[in-house]
Design a protein around this motif. Structure first.
Motif, PDB file in Angstrom:
ATOM      1  N   ARG A 308     -35.168 -18.599  -4.428  1.00 39.85           N
ATOM      2  CA  ARG A 308     -33.966 -18.970  -3.551  1.00 39.85           C
ATOM      3  C   ARG A 308     -32.794 -18.227  -4.339  1.00 39.85           C
ATOM      4  N   GLU A 309     -32.614 -18.395  -5.502  1.00 44.93           N
ATOM      5  CA  GLU A 309     -31.731 -17.801  -6.419  1.00 44.93           C
ATOM      6  C   GLU A 309     -31.549 -16.183  -6.090  1.00 44.93           C
ATOM      7  N   ALA A 310     -32.872 -15.553  -6.227  1.00 45.79           N
ATOM      8  CA  ALA A 310     -32.950 -14.184  -5.755  1.00 45.79           C
ATOM      9  C   ALA A 310     -32.408 -13.734  -4.591  1.00 45.79           C
ATOM     10  N   LEU A 311     -32.900 -14.447  -3.695  1.00 41.85           N
ATOM     11  CA  LEU A 311     -32.654 -14.040  -2.107  1.00 41.85           C
ATOM     12  C   LEU A 311     -31.384 -14.461  -1.678  1.00 41.85           C
ATOM     13  N   THR A 312     -30.585 -15.590  -2.322  1.00 44.58           N
ATOM     14  CA  THR A 312     -29.381 -15.459  -2.036  1.00 44.58           C
ATOM     15  C   THR A 312     -28.494 -14.290  -2.250  1.00 44.58           C
ATOM     16  N   ILE A 313     -28.760 -13.722  -3.366  1.00 46.86           N
ATOM     17  CA  ILE A 313     -27.958 -12.752  -3.842  1.00 46.86           C
ATOM     18  C   ILE A 313     -28.245 -11.511  -2.882  1.00 46.86           C
ATOM     19  N   VAL A 314     -29.452 -11.413  -2.766  1.00 49.53           N
ATOM     20  CA  VAL A 314     -29.783 -10.061  -1.948  1.00 49.53           C
ATOM     21  C   VAL A 314     -29.588 -10.202  -0.462  1.00 49.53           C
ATOM     22  N   ALA A 315     -29.732 -11.558   0.105  1.00 43.79           N
ATOM     23  CA  ALA A 315     -29.293 -11.585   1.717  1.00 43.79           C
ATOM     24  C   ALA A 315     -27.940 -11.454   1.852  1.00 43.79           C
ATOM     25  N   ARG A 316     -27.034 -11.761   0.901  1.00 39.64           N
ATOM     26  CA  ARG A 316     -25.785 -11.624   1.080  1.00 39.64           C
ATOM     27  C   ARG A 316     -25.240 -10.091   0.575  1.00 39.64           C
ATOM     28  N   ASP A 317     -25.799  -9.451  -0.123  1.00 42.02           N
ATOM     29  CA  ASP A 317     -25.465  -8.161  -0.415  1.00 42.02           C
ATOM     30  C   ASP A 317     -25.894  -7.119   0.771  1.00 42.02           C
ATOM     31  N   GLU A 318     -27.159  -7.457   1.167  1.00 40.00           N
ATOM     32  CA  GLU A 318     -27.705  -6.538   2.358  1.00 40.00           C
ATOM     33  C   GLU A 318     -26.748  -6.784   3.491  1.00 40.00           C
ATOM     34  N   ALA A 319     -26.392  -7.807   3.646  1.00 40.74           N
ATOM     35  CA  ALA A 319     -25.526  -7.956   5.030  1.00 40.74           C
ATOM     36  C   ALA A 319     -24.254  -7.166   4.912  1.00 40.74           C
ATOM     37  N   SER A 320     -23.637  -7.019   3.598  1.00 38.46           N
ATOM     38  CA  SER A 320     -22.517  -6.254   3.369  1.00 38.46           C
ATOM     39  C   SER A 320     -22.793  -4.811   3.443  1.00 38.46           C
ATOM     40  N   HIS A 321     -24.027  -4.533   3.293  1.00 33.63           N
ATOM     41  CA  HIS A 321     -24.420  -3.126   3.241  1.00 33.63           C
ATOM     42  C   HIS A 321     -24.541  -2.648   4.830  1.00 33.63           C
ATOM     43  N   VAL A 322     -24.999  -3.725   5.605  1.00 35.69           N
ATOM     44  CA  VAL A 322     -25.009  -3.483   7.058  1.00 35.69           C
ATOM     45  C   VAL A 322     -23.870  -3.008   7.845  1.00 35.69           C
ATOM     46  N   VAL A 323     -22.687  -4.058   7.087  1.00 38.62           N
ATOM     47  CA  VAL A 323     -21.367  -3.758   7.862  1.00 38.62           C
ATOM     48  C   VAL A 323     -20.823  -2.202   7.218  1.00 38.62           C
ATOM     49  N   LEU A 324     -21.163  -2.208   6.086  1.00 34.31           N
ATOM     50  CA  LEU A 324     -20.855  -0.713   5.416  1.00 34.31           C
ATOM     51  C   LEU A 324     -21.323   0.598   6.547  1.00 34.31           C
ATOM     52  N   ALA A 325     -22.597   0.299   6.765  1.00 33.00           N
ATOM     53  CA  ALA A 325     -23.053   1.451   7.583  1.00 33.00           C
ATOM     54  C   ALA A 325     -22.371   1.495   8.969  1.00 33.00           C
ATOM     55  N   TRP A 326     -22.139   0.421   9.602  1.00 39.68           N
ATOM     56  CA  TRP A 326     -21.444   0.395  10.789  1.00 39.68           C
ATOM     57  C   TRP A 326     -19.898   1.091  10.709  1.00 39.68           C
ATOM     58  N   GLU A 327     -19.582   0.826   9.581  1.00 42.90           N
ATOM     59  CA  GLU A 327     -18.031   1.390   9.274  1.00 42.90           C
ATOM     60  C   GLU A 327     -18.040   2.902   9.255  1.00 42.90           C
TER      61      GLU A 327
END
Length: 400
Positions: A308-327
């Motif tokens: 859960r510690e690992a996935l909390t970081i990964v899920a947060r960051d991957e969501a921000s990478h999707v935002v970057l892609a759309w921008e």
């Protein structure tokens, strides 16, 4: 993966009779035109027409697939019959399941069309510039995207990742899952799954580095370049977390070896705004969109504290990478011309498929889920939802 000469054989046999699938987003109100539809091998009657989000008219044939999205639900498949009356979609699928939903509850819809290229197309299509264009399409659409966690690293159109090496230097210290209740088979499956995730995260590091160079080459604003560099650093942390978990389950060091494919690979991956927009739509909005959704779903199901510690970081960051892609897509759209927009709209409804994780024995589902591994069926649902969302968002231009 086919060698370069073999691609010409793929083109030839594809023209003779290669089956592909074209995805077409449609507005929910267009579904009313499916009233009276009959599908399957014994189908009869008229074939209805609907208008896609791109403005094209398509015929919904007996071999078509129809998918519907509602808040918190995704349904669809091949239908034997469909009736749409009094604002209610009522369909019977070939597997016997019934789908009933009000049209005003449907947020988006998609029609997938299996298609077969006829033999007569060989005569004209394989000559001159048409052959060159077709080859490019085949190379792109047939590339094995794989099950990726993060942005895919492509070298000459093929996704690549580093081989494994029993070395140190890519593990997050102190990250140890509780394996006391795991079966030997479950540990092996988790070691394999987290190893593949780690290799994909590791490959995302140079993928974002190349993206930053491409943005600079095409004159992108500093904020996009900066965020691409930040994303690369975040992928390093994702790789460390994933390799640490893989090593724990495997009981030995698991780390990446040299990524030799990068020798001689071009630093810049797109030569125009159109190519950058298409690359970002597929590798960022779609593939990272699925990765982000899968990480969030895995986090919800996971019970092990280290996972859960690992996935909390990964899920947060991957969501921000999707935002970057759309921008990035939005910046390209605003800077580009009408041709860029037309090509992006077409691509949005013909997105390449992505291979789901390998099937695992049902008896391991509980063990794997508690340690962060999403089942293939759930992963496929997320893929379908993300494909529909990407198509709808491009058609609506909602990111401007």
């Amino acid at each position: 993966m086919a060698t370069k000469p073999q691609y010409w054989a793929l083109v030839f046999f594809g023209l003779v009779g290669c089956t592909t699938v074209t995805s077409n987003g449609v507005r929910p109100d267009e579904l009313a035109r499916l009233d009276g539809y009959r599908g399957g091998p014994e189908a009869f009657g008229a074939e209805p027409e609907v208008q896609t989000l791109a403005g094209d008219k398509i015929t919904v044939r007996p071999d078509s697939y129809v998918f519907l999205d509602m808040p918190g639900a995704h349904v669809g498949g091949r239908f034997e019959s469909i009736a749409v009356r009094d604002g209610v979609f009522d369909g019977r699928k070939l597997d016997g399941d019934r789908v009933q939903v009000r049209l005003d509850q449907i947020t988006s819809a998609r029609v997938d069309q299996p298609s077969r290229l006829a033999p007569w197309m060989i005569a004209g299509g394989i000559l001159g510039g048409a052959a060159t264009l077709l080859l490019g399409i085949v190379l792109y659409s047939m590339s094995d995207v794989g099950t990726v966690s993060g942005r895919a690293l492509r070298v000459r159109g093929k996704p690549v990742a580093a081989p494994l090496a029993g070395t140190d230097g890519w593990q997050r210290p102190g990250l140890g899952p509780d394996m006391s209740t795991l079966s030997p088979e479950g540990r092996r499956a988790l070691a394999a799954a987290w190893t593949e995730t780690a290799r994909a995260e590791h490959a995302s590091v140079p993928a974002f580095s190349r993206l930053s160079l491409t943005l600079v080459a095409l004159g992108a604003p500093a904020r996009l370049v900066e965020r691409a560099h930040v994303a690369a650093l975040e992928e390093i942390e994702h790789a460390r977390l994933s390799f640490a978990l893989a090593a724990a389950y495997a009981g030995e060091l698991v780390a990446p070896g040299p990524l030799a494919e990068l020798h001689g690979a071009p630093a810049v991956t797109a030569r125009s705004l159109t190519e950058l927009a298409e690359e970002s739509l597929v590798d960022g909005c779609l593939i990272e969109g699925v990765a982000a959704a899968a990480a969030a779903a895995s986090l919800r199901a996971a019970r092990d504290p280290a996972v859960r510690e690992a996935l909390t970081i990964v899920a947060r960051d991957e969501a921000s990478h999707v935002v970057l892609a759309w921008e990035i897509v939005g910046w390209c759209w605003r800077q580009g011309g009408a041709d860029l927009r037309r090509r992006l709209l077409k691509l949005a409804h013909r997105m390449p498929s992505v291979r789901p994780p390998p099937e695992q024995p049902p008896r391991l589902a509980s063990e794997l889920g508690a340690h962060g591994c999403l089942q293939p069926a759930a992963w496929r649902d997320l893929l379908e939802q993300t494909r529909t969302e990407v198509a709808s968002r491009v058609a609506g231009c909602s990111y401007f």
